[in-house]
Design an enzyme around this catalytic site. Structure first.
Site, short mmCIF file in Angstrom:
data_model
loop_
_atom_site.label_atom_id
_atom_site.label_comp_id
_atom_site.label_asym_id
_atom_site.label_seq_id
_atom_site.Cartn_x
_atom_site.Cartn_y
_atom_site.Cartn_z
N LEU A 141 0.86 -1.18 0.00
CA LEU A 141 0.00 0.00 0.00
C LEU A 141 0.90 1.23 0.00
CD1 LEU A 141 -2.62 -0.97 2.77
CD2 LEU A 141 -2.94 -1.08 0.29
N ASP A 142 0.40 2.35 -0.55
CA ASP A 142 1.15 3.60 -0.50
C ASP A 142 1.37 4.01 0.95
OD1 ASP A 142 1.11 3.74 -3.25
OD2 ASP A 142 -0.58 5.13 -3.34
N ARG A 143 2.39 4.84 1.16
CA ARG A 143 2.69 5.32 2.51
C ARG A 143 1.44 5.88 3.20
NH1 ARG A 143 6.94 8.06 5.53
NH2 ARG A 143 8.45 8.02 3.81
N GLU A 144 0.69 6.76 2.51
CA GLU A 144 -0.42 7.45 3.15
C GLU A 144 -1.73 6.66 3.16
OE1 GLU A 144 -0.06 10.00 4.98
OE2 GLU A 144 2.05 10.20 4.44
N THR A 145 -1.72 5.48 2.55
CA THR A 145 -2.92 4.65 2.53
C THR A 145 -2.90 3.71 3.73
OG1 THR A 145 -3.00 4.71 0.12
CG2 THR A 145 -4.27 2.98 1.20
#
Length: 303
Positions: A141-145
């Site tokens: 997952l992306d860092r901010e997800t």
């Protein structure tokens, strides 16, 4: 005990800090110099200065940082099975270091900011095989997800799950807050995605196939609470598709979403058949409090 790597220096004379930085490309120059000053990098068993001129035949010993993490893996795990475990990744945490060096030298994950991989390796769950490549990762997952992730405990199960993801046999559901009121109650975004000039990932006719289904859960005050179903797994796919549709994710500075404390994208659910037993499995990660608070805030605001 921390792991120590020993290297016999060969070639022309070089400063110790420069040589060590080349050997540790995932480590910042400042961290390398600190390790030398702290005696974590020595020459012939002795503490020396970062400027020490290495000569052929000298032994450089590098003591890697201890396997420690501030976050407890047990606090993230929601399901622990024989061959895998399922956890909830917090928003703001990288899944793994950005440099690929850690894949060959896992100890490098403890050299910089905390990542999901460092949390796993610092206190692996019962039955975890340390020989499992990439610390058992099968997706990311992306860092901010935030949201649900599955991690394999052994190479065999990892290979099976990677194949399921590659064959699109794992069904993923995300929740998001979109800027603007999406008019259709449900639909499909079938728009290719690729890298354009400057390296940015965007909708592009020359990109790769990317398909996302969606269903509107609620509209209010110029925002939409939306459920997303990625049929493909392209980088930034959901963010790019919502932006292309004209309704970027709240908090997505890269794709011109309105400002928020974080990216309002959450991996809500994973569904698949166990690759060995055929049993249908489903795992859910509740929407985190900061996500709920963001929706309450924007849905209660005035236009």
């Amino acid at each position: 005990m921390p792991e120590t790597k020993k290297i016999i220096f060969e070639g022309y004379s070089r400063r110790l800090d420069i040589f060590a930085a080349d050997e540790l490309p995932d480590f910042s120059r400042a961290l390398v110099q600190k390790m030398i000053k702290d005696g974590k990098i020595t020459v012939n068993g002795k503490k020396v200065k970062p400027s020490w001129p290495l000569t052929a035949g000298e032994t450089v010993a590098i003591e890697f940082p201890r396997a420690e993490s501030k976050t407890k893996l047990s606090d993230l795990i929601i399901h622990d099975a024989k061959d895998f475990f399922v956890l909830i990744k917090p928003a703001g945490m990288l899944v793994h270091p950005q440099s690929p060096v850690w894949e060959e030298h896992p100890e490098a994950v403890f050299s910089s900011e905390e990542t999901l991989v460092s949390v796993i390796l610092a206190n692996p769950p019962k039955g975890f095989d340390p020989a499992t490549p990439r610390a058992g990762l099968v997706h990311r997952l992306d860092r901010e997800t935030s949201g649900v992730m599955l991690v394999a405990k052994n190479p065999e199960f990892q290979a099976e799950m990677v194949a399921l993801f590659a064959n699109r046999d794992v069904h993923k559901t995300y929740h998001s807050i979109a800027c603007g009121e999406v008019p259709d109650d449900e639909g499909t975004i079938d728009v290719p995605i690729g890298r354009v000039a400057g390296g940015k990932i965007k909708a592009s006719d020359i990109g790769r196939e990317a398909v996302t289904g969606y269903k509107v859960l609620e509209r209010k005050n110029g925002f939409t609470y939306i459920e997303l179903y990625p049929r493909t797994g392209r980088t930034n796919q959901l963010r790019v598709h919502l932006s292309w549709l004209g309704y970027p994710v709240l908090g997505d500075w890269l794709y011109r979403g309105a400002t928020a404390d974080r990216l309002m994208l959450h991996a809500r659910r994973l569904e698949f058949k166990h690759p060995l037993t055929g049993k249908k499995l489903m795992f859910e990660a509740p929407v985190p409090p900061d996500f709920e608070a963001a929706w309450e805030r924007v849905s209660a605001s005035k236009k």
